[in-house]
Design a protein around this motif. Structure first.
Motif, mmCIF file in Angstrom:
data_model
loop_
_atom_site.group_PDB
_atom_site.id
_atom_site.type_symbol
_atom_site.label_atom_id
_atom_site.label_comp_id
_atom_site.label_asym_id
_atom_site.label_seq_id
_atom_site.Cartn_x
_atom_site.Cartn_y
_atom_site.Cartn_z
ATOM 1 N N SER A 1 20.915 15.484 5.684
ATOM 2 C CA SER A 1 20.155 16.688 5.328
ATOM 3 C C SER A 1 20.099 16.807 3.806
ATOM 4 N N TYR A 2 18.890 17.008 3.291
ATOM 5 C CA TYR A 2 18.695 17.105 1.838
ATOM 6 C C TYR A 2 17.979 18.390 1.447
ATOM 7 N N ASP A 3 18.438 19.060 0.388
ATOM 8 C CA ASP A 3 17.625 20.048 -0.302
ATOM 9 C C ASP A 3 16.667 19.237 -1.163
ATOM 10 N N VAL A 4 15.466 19.015 -0.645
ATOM 11 C CA VAL A 4 14.507 18.179 -1.378
ATOM 12 C C VAL A 4 14.021 18.931 -2.613
ATOM 13 N N VAL A 5 13.649 20.195 -2.409
ATOM 14 C CA VAL A 5 13.207 21.025 -3.537
ATOM 15 C C VAL A 5 14.092 22.266 -3.593
ATOM 16 N N ASN A 6 14.511 22.613 -4.797
ATOM 17 C CA ASN A 6 15.382 23.760 -5.033
ATOM 18 C C ASN A 6 14.666 24.752 -5.947
ATOM 19 N N GLU A 7 14.657 26.025 -5.545
ATOM 20 C CA GLU A 7 14.278 27.130 -6.436
ATOM 21 C C GLU A 7 12.971 26.902 -7.191
ATOM 22 N N ALA A 8 11.879 26.718 -6.453
ATOM 23 C CA ALA A 8 10.583 26.498 -7.105
ATOM 24 C C ALA A 8 9.808 27.797 -7.313
ATOM 25 N N VAL A 9 10.302 28.909 -6.757
ATOM 26 C CA VAL A 9 9.566 30.183 -6.783
ATOM 27 C C VAL A 9 10.176 31.114 -7.821
ATOM 28 N N ARG A 10 9.306 31.722 -8.621
ATOM 29 C CA ARG A 10 9.791 32.666 -9.642
ATOM 30 C C ARG A 10 10.135 33.998 -8.988
ATOM 31 N N PRO A 11 11.350 34.467 -9.149
ATOM 32 C CA PRO A 11 11.762 35.687 -8.442
ATOM 33 C C PRO A 11 10.972 36.918 -8.882
ATOM 34 N N GLU A 12 10.481 36.922 -10.128
ATOM 35 C CA GLU A 12 9.844 38.151 -10.614
ATOM 36 C C GLU A 12 8.459 38.374 -10.029
ATOM 37 N N THR B 1 3.221 18.816 -6.748
ATOM 38 C CA THR B 1 4.513 18.219 -7.113
ATOM 39 C C THR B 1 5.522 18.366 -5.974
ATOM 40 N N LEU B 2 5.591 19.573 -5.430
ATOM 41 C CA LEU B 2 6.554 19.814 -4.345
ATOM 42 C C LEU B 2 6.153 19.011 -3.103
ATOM 43 N N ASP B 3 4.840 18.987 -2.826
ATOM 44 C CA ASP B 3 4.364 18.214 -1.663
ATOM 45 C C ASP B 3 4.746 16.741 -1.815
ATOM 46 N N LEU B 4 4.534 16.223 -3.010
ATOM 47 C CA LEU B 4 4.859 14.808 -3.252
ATOM 48 C C LEU B 4 6.350 14.555 -3.023
ATOM 49 N N ALA B 5 7.179 15.485 -3.452
ATOM 50 C CA ALA B 5 8.632 15.318 -3.262
ATOM 51 C C ALA B 5 8.955 15.224 -1.771
ATOM 52 N N PHE B 6 8.398 16.116 -0.980
ATOM 53 C CA PHE B 6 8.712 16.103 0.456
ATOM 54 C C PHE B 6 8.132 14.869 1.153
ATOM 55 N N HIS B 7 6.876 14.509 0.825
ATOM 56 C CA HIS B 7 6.290 13.314 1.463
ATOM 57 C C HIS B 7 7.112 12.066 1.116
ATOM 58 N N THR B 8 7.527 11.982 -0.127
ATOM 59 C CA THR B 8 8.313 10.813 -0.544
ATOM 60 C C THR B 8 9.651 10.778 0.199
ATOM 61 N N ALA B 9 10.273 11.941 0.321
ATOM 62 C CA ALA B 9 11.562 12.002 1.026
ATOM 63 C C ALA B 9 11.383 11.613 2.491
ATOM 64 N N ARG B 10 10.325 12.117 3.109
ATOM 65 C CA ARG B 10 10.115 11.788 4.527
ATOM 66 C C ARG B 10 9.940 10.284 4.721
ATOM 67 N N SER B 11 9.155 9.661 3.834
ATOM 68 C CA SER B 11 8.923 8.231 4.056
ATOM 69 C C SER B 11 10.175 7.413 3.720
ATOM 70 N N ALA B 12 10.989 7.886 2.780
ATOM 71 C CA ALA B 12 12.195 7.113 2.418
ATOM 72 C C ALA B 12 13.355 7.365 3.388
#
Ligand code: XIL
Length: 386
Positions: free
Chosen positions: A170-181, A200-211
């Motif tokens: 299990s991986y946190d692929v993307v962390n804290e991409a949303v601005r709280p304010e 950018t976030l989509d690319l991170a997840f697609h890359t993780a899924r394929s790897a």
């Protein structure tokens, strides 16, 4: 005739032998029954897992990644899984654009495997300039910035996933991409080169899924249930909706759970917070996402300094939060961000205004269990069966 000294001594030795041997054999099952169950043991009975973040510290011996061997023993005894507190982050893993520094993470991984602890990966992209290594904020993406940024990000994710493969599920692929304010997404050097944060976030997840096709892929963030989090929660919901609409492979939301107490009256506070929190979790799970509590700790705000009442309020707040959040059967993992007040980031991040030391975790600085530990145990024991 009274027994001789020699006879007396022999008798004493025999009695001692009996009392030493017999009770040992007889007491073993008794002791096991009376031994307090570990948090992982309690969690496992409900189909859950319990864990904590573990730092790498200089001074650890015999392959133990933390300096205090008693803390390592406590983690191994109480947990079923761990996560490296910092050592998988770009700041630690990527000293330069062309090098990886795996030694500290590897040390944590090797120790966890020796202790039969599962490991979560945290994280593959902490999408904020503040948490990028300086070289990445300043990076010159050259004449073809899109291709260069894509190569940098996908190489990073593939290198990490190829290295750890099935050892991390299990991986946190993307962390804290949303601005709280305002709930919008952060822009970074990478997202500027890649045509925006979503891409950018989509690319991170697609890359993780394929790897790592078998791994659970998590979006992790700290939107919480306290007042002031509405824009953050809405932003995360919009992001999760977007992932679904665009067919991005995201399996679960990591709910960090850095809780903040709202005063001594937990009942009144929870009555104010519960509705918004349930609406948020309902919306997340309705989209088909799993849930994890990834970084539980408590900032003891608006509480008196006196330890008994402070610890009580922290425990009650934790219990109420866990009861609600664990009522969602999709939630399978509960991880604290440190098990002991001696190993918590909170003191450095936001000290109490009155200067009194924070007590954010289930065990105190001497590794003694606090009421928060009992609250976690009780909430795990009461959780609906998975
Ligand atoms: C924190 C660590 O605990 C600190 O040691 C470090 O200096 C900063 O990061 N959200 C996260 C975690 O996702 O990675 C953060 O960990 C705490 C907040």
């Amino acid at each position: 005739m009274p027994p001789s000294r020699r006879e007396l001594l022999a008798g004493a030795v025999a009695t001692a032998a009996v009392t030493a041997a017999a009770p040992l054999a007889a007491a073993a099952p008794l002791a096991a029954a009376a031994a307090p169950a570990s948090l992982q043991g309690i969690a496992a009975r409900r189909g859950l897992r319990f864990g904590t973040a573990v730092p790498w510290q200089a001074g650890g011996r015999d392959g133990v990644p933390v300096a205090d061997p008693a803390y390592a023993r406590l983690i191994a005894a109480q947990c079923g899984l761990i996560v490296a507190e910092n050592e998988m982050k770009w700041q630690h893993l990527r000293p330069t654009p062309t090098t990886f520094a795996f030694a500290h993470f590897d040390a944590i991984m090797a120790w966890a495997e020796r202790e039969h602890l599962a490991v979560r990966g945290h994280n593959l992209l902490w999408h904020q300039p503040k948490w990028f290594p300086r070289w990445l904020n300043d990076y010159d993406f050259g004449a073809q910035p899109h291709a260069a940024a894509e190569a940098l990000l996908t190489t990073h994710i593939r290198t990490v996933l190829d290295r750890y493969g099935r050892r991390i599920a299990s991986y946190d692929v993307v962390n804290e991409a949303v601005r709280p304010e305002d709930g919008k997404l952060y822009d970074t050097s990478l997202s500027k080169a890649l045509g925006g944060p979503e891409a950018t976030l989509d690319l991170a997840f697609h890359t993780a899924r394929s790897a790592a096709p078998q791994a659970q892929l998590v979006y992790n963030d700290y939107m919480s249930w306290e007042p002031g989090n509405a824009a953050h929660r809405d932003g995360v919901l919009r992001l999760l909706e977007g992932f679904r609409r665009r067919g991005v492979p995201v399996d679960a939301l990591g709910v960090q759970s850095h809780l903040v107490t709202q005063g001594i009256d937990t009942g009144a506070a929870v009555a104010r917070l519960e509705g918004d929190w349930r609406r948020f979790l309902d919306a997340v799970t309705a989209m088909g996402y799993g849930l994890l509590i990834t970084e539980l700790d408590v900032r003891d705000n608006h509480l008196p300094a006196a330890i008994p009442s402070r610890d009580r309020a922290v425990a009650d707040f934790t219990r109420a939060y866990l009861d609600i959040t664990l009522s969602y059967p999709k939630l399978r993992d509960v991880l604290c961000w440190g098990l002991s007040d001696a190993h918590s980031w909170i003191e450095g991040f936001e000290p109490r205004p009155d200067g009194v030391k924070r007590r954010p975790t289930p065990y105190d600085v001497a590794l003694h269990p606090k009421p928060m530990r009992a609250a976690i145990a009780a909430a795990l024991a009461a959780a609906p069966m998975r």
